[in-house]
Design a protein around this motif. Structure first.
Motif, PDB file in Angstrom:
ATOM      1  N   ASP A  35       0.381  -6.226   7.290  1.00 32.28           N
ATOM      2  CA  ASP A  35       1.424  -5.300   6.923  1.00 32.28           C
ATOM      3  C   ASP A  35       1.107  -4.578   5.588  1.00 32.28           C
ATOM      4  OD1 ASP A  35       4.003  -4.009   6.762  1.00 32.28           O
ATOM      5  OD2 ASP A  35       4.255  -5.745   5.112  1.00 32.28           O
ATOM      6  N   PHE A  36       1.306  -3.520   5.326  1.00 33.83           N
ATOM      7  CA  PHE A  36       1.192  -2.882   4.125  1.00 33.83           C
ATOM      8  C   PHE A  36       2.233  -3.145   3.001  1.00 33.83           C
ATOM      9  CE2 PHE A  36       0.693   0.585   1.128  1.00 33.83           C
ATOM     10  CZ  PHE A  36      -0.607   0.432   0.609  1.00 33.83           C
ATOM     11  N   ASP A  37       3.356  -2.624   2.936  1.00 35.66           N
ATOM     12  CA  ASP A  37       4.396  -2.554   1.985  1.00 35.66           C
ATOM     13  C   ASP A  37       4.847  -4.153   1.902  1.00 35.66           C
ATOM     14  OD1 ASP A  37       4.836   0.011   0.728  1.00 35.66           O
ATOM     15  OD2 ASP A  37       4.963   0.350   2.868  1.00 35.66           O
ATOM     16  N   LEU A  40       0.417  -6.115   1.364  1.00 34.83           N
ATOM     17  CA  LEU A  40      -0.954  -5.799   0.599  1.00 34.83           C
ATOM     18  C   LEU A  40      -0.644  -4.936  -0.643  1.00 34.83           C
ATOM     19  CD1 LEU A  40      -3.386  -4.625   3.333  1.00 34.83           C
ATOM     20  CD2 LEU A  40      -3.246  -6.817   2.195  1.00 34.83           C
ATOM     21  N   ALA A  41       0.564  -4.495  -0.581  1.00 33.69           N
ATOM     22  CA  ALA A  41       1.452  -3.721  -1.911  1.00 33.69           C
ATOM     23  C   ALA A  41       2.565  -4.423  -2.259  1.00 33.69           C
ATOM     24  CB  ALA A  41       1.470  -2.392  -1.675  1.00 33.69           C
ATOM     25  N   ALA A  52      -1.943  -0.806  -3.428  1.00 33.29           N
ATOM     26  CA  ALA A  52      -2.641  -2.149  -3.013  1.00 33.29           C
ATOM     27  C   ALA A  52      -2.531  -3.066  -4.334  1.00 33.29           C
ATOM     28  CB  ALA A  52      -4.080  -2.042  -2.497  1.00 33.29           C
ATOM     29  N   VAL A  72      -4.827  -3.103   9.455  1.00 27.40           N
ATOM     30  CA  VAL A  72      -3.632  -2.938   8.882  1.00 27.40           C
ATOM     31  C   VAL A  72      -2.579  -2.214   9.942  1.00 27.40           C
ATOM     32  CG1 VAL A  72      -2.314  -1.844   6.809  1.00 27.40           C
ATOM     33  CG2 VAL A  72      -4.742  -2.654   6.701  1.00 27.40           C
ATOM     34  N   THR A  74       0.941  -0.588   9.660  1.00 27.85           N
ATOM     35  CA  THR A  74       2.278  -0.448   9.057  1.00 27.85           C
ATOM     36  C   THR A  74       3.231   0.790   9.824  1.00 27.85           C
ATOM     37  OG1 THR A  74       2.532   0.689   6.788  1.00 27.85           O
ATOM     38  CG2 THR A  74       0.655   1.274   8.014  1.00 27.85           C
ATOM     39  N   ARG A  76       4.170   2.882   7.476  1.00 26.98           N
ATOM     40  CA  ARG A  76       3.660   4.156   6.834  1.00 26.98           C
ATOM     41  C   ARG A  76       2.885   4.953   7.779  1.00 26.98           C
ATOM     42  NH1 ARG A  76       4.796   5.009   1.262  1.00 26.98           N
ATOM     43  NH2 ARG A  76       5.060   2.932   0.374  1.00 26.98           N
ATOM     44  N   ALA A  81      -1.100   5.060   4.055  1.00 26.22           N
ATOM     45  CA  ALA A  81      -1.375   3.604   3.757  1.00 26.22           C
ATOM     46  C   ALA A  81      -3.049   3.635   3.298  1.00 26.22           C
ATOM     47  CB  ALA A  81      -1.357   2.651   5.104  1.00 26.22           C
ATOM     48  N   GLY A  85      -3.730   2.501  -0.381  1.00 24.08           N
ATOM     49  CA  GLY A  85      -4.338   1.246  -0.461  1.00 24.08           C
ATOM     50  C   GLY A  85      -5.798   1.520  -1.133  1.00 24.08           C
ATOM     51  N   VAL A  98      -6.691   1.077  10.308  1.00 23.66           N
ATOM     52  CA  VAL A  98      -5.176   1.304   9.859  1.00 23.66           C
ATOM     53  C   VAL A  98      -4.431   1.992  11.210  1.00 23.66           C
ATOM     54  CG1 VAL A  98      -3.411   2.304   8.281  1.00 23.66           C
ATOM     55  CG2 VAL A  98      -5.769   1.422   7.361  1.00 23.66           C
TER      56      VAL A  98
END
Ligand SMILES: O=P(O)(O)OC[C@H]1O[C@H](O[C@H]2O[C@H](CO)[C@@H](O)[C@H](O)[C@H]2O)[C@H](O)[C@@H](O)[C@@H]1O
Length: 292
Positions: A35-37, A40-41, A52, A72, A74, A76, A81, A85, A98
């Motif tokens: 996942d992103f938020d 990774l962030a 990121a 990834v 996400t 988003r 992303a 990222g 992604v």
């Protein structure tokens, strides 16, 4: 964390320990999905300011060449992303994919191109009604409601309550009116951390993950997430495990008490937010390098 031996000892569940052993037995066949938020962030008040976490790109460049793929997945838009990222044109990340908008969009590092279907009907009309609906809610008092609305490339629109005086109360109060708005326009509501997103039905992170794992014929999968939208991916890993595919469920738990506690309860491994994810990815790379 540190050594591969410590990493192997970490999953709290039998399924997780078996999944990690299967993953490390043949890392070249394995997929890591992230996942992103929140994973990774780090979570920040303004979604456009998310980045990121330091060390993410470096850890991914070490790990990705040792695996079948890193993907990834996400909520988003894929472009957002990739930009937040810092994933563009990075040596060692040529296999990164992604999947944006819960799998509706796809960006490949190898080509730099985004595949995206036409924006779904209904998003523009729902977006036009949002300012009036939010102003009538009274939650923003004399502040402009525009800052709470995240337009997402015309494919979805999100309402953020994090910057109101009562983020949880506003979130709960908006659930019903936003569900009604979404329904009128053929959309669904995707709840997240102090965010209610209006988006088209038909895709979710579970569908996206299963489809990707089958596409690349992965021999194992590790999924890491932090939010309600990641539960569908957790269910997908459970289903894949039932078919015999080794799988590991990781929860990135930096922000507690925002409605995603179920994820931590269901995870094989809980790590302390994006910093913990970086540590995990780094340890996986070390272990993968030592694989037979
Ligand atoms: O699938 P994800 O990558 O986890 O995206 C889900 C939502 O994440 C974003 O919102 C979250 O992060 C923001 C920035 O840290 C934070 O301000 C917000 O409270 C969180 O819910 C994004 O803005 C949403 O569009 C995504 O749906």
């Amino acid at each position: 964390m540190g050594s591969p031996e410590n990493l192997l000892a970490q999953p709290m569940t039998e399924a997780g320990r078996a999944g990690l052993a299967g993953f490390l037995a043949r890392p070249a066949d394995a997929v890591v999905a992230l996942d992103f938020d929140g994973t990774l962030a780090g979570i920040v008040p303004d979604p456009e300011q998310a980045r990121a976490h330091p060390g993410v790109v470096q850890a991914l460049t070490r790990l990705a060449p040792l695996l079948r793929a890193v993907v990834v997945i996400t909520g988003r838009p894929a472009e957002t992303a990739v930009r937040l990222g810092g994933f563009t044109a990075v040596d060692g990340l040529d296999r990164l994919v992604v999947l944006g908008h819960y799998g509706a969009e796809r960006w490949e590092a190898a080509t730099g191109r985004i595949e995206a279907p036409a924006p779904p009907p209904g998003v523009a009309a729902a977006t036009a009604e949002l300012p009036g609906l939010l102003e009538r809610s009274g939650a923003w008092q004399d502040r402009p409601v525009d800052a709470a609305i995240e337009t997402k490339g015309g494919r979805a629109v999100a309402v953020h309550t994090r910057r109101t005086a009562d983020p949880q109360g506003t979130f709960e109060a908006l659930r019903a009116p936003l569900a009604a708005l979404a329904e009128r326009h053929g959309l669904i509501v995707e709840p997240g951390r102090f965010v209610l997103e209006l988006r088209p039905p038909g895709v979710d992170k579970g569908v996206a993950l299963t489809s990707y794992v089958r596409e690349v014929d992965a021999g194992a999968v590790l999924y890491a997430g932090d939010d309600l939208g990641d539960l569908a991916a957790y269910a997908a890993v459970d289903a894949l495990r039932a078919e015999g595919l080794p799988g590991v469920l990781v929860c990135s738990s930096a922000t507690v008490g925002e409605g995603a506690e179920e994820l931590a309860d269901r995870a094989d491994l809980v790590v302390p937010g994006p910093a913990g994810v970086v540590e995990l990815l780094t340890a996986l790379a070390e272990a993968a390098m030592q694989a037979p």
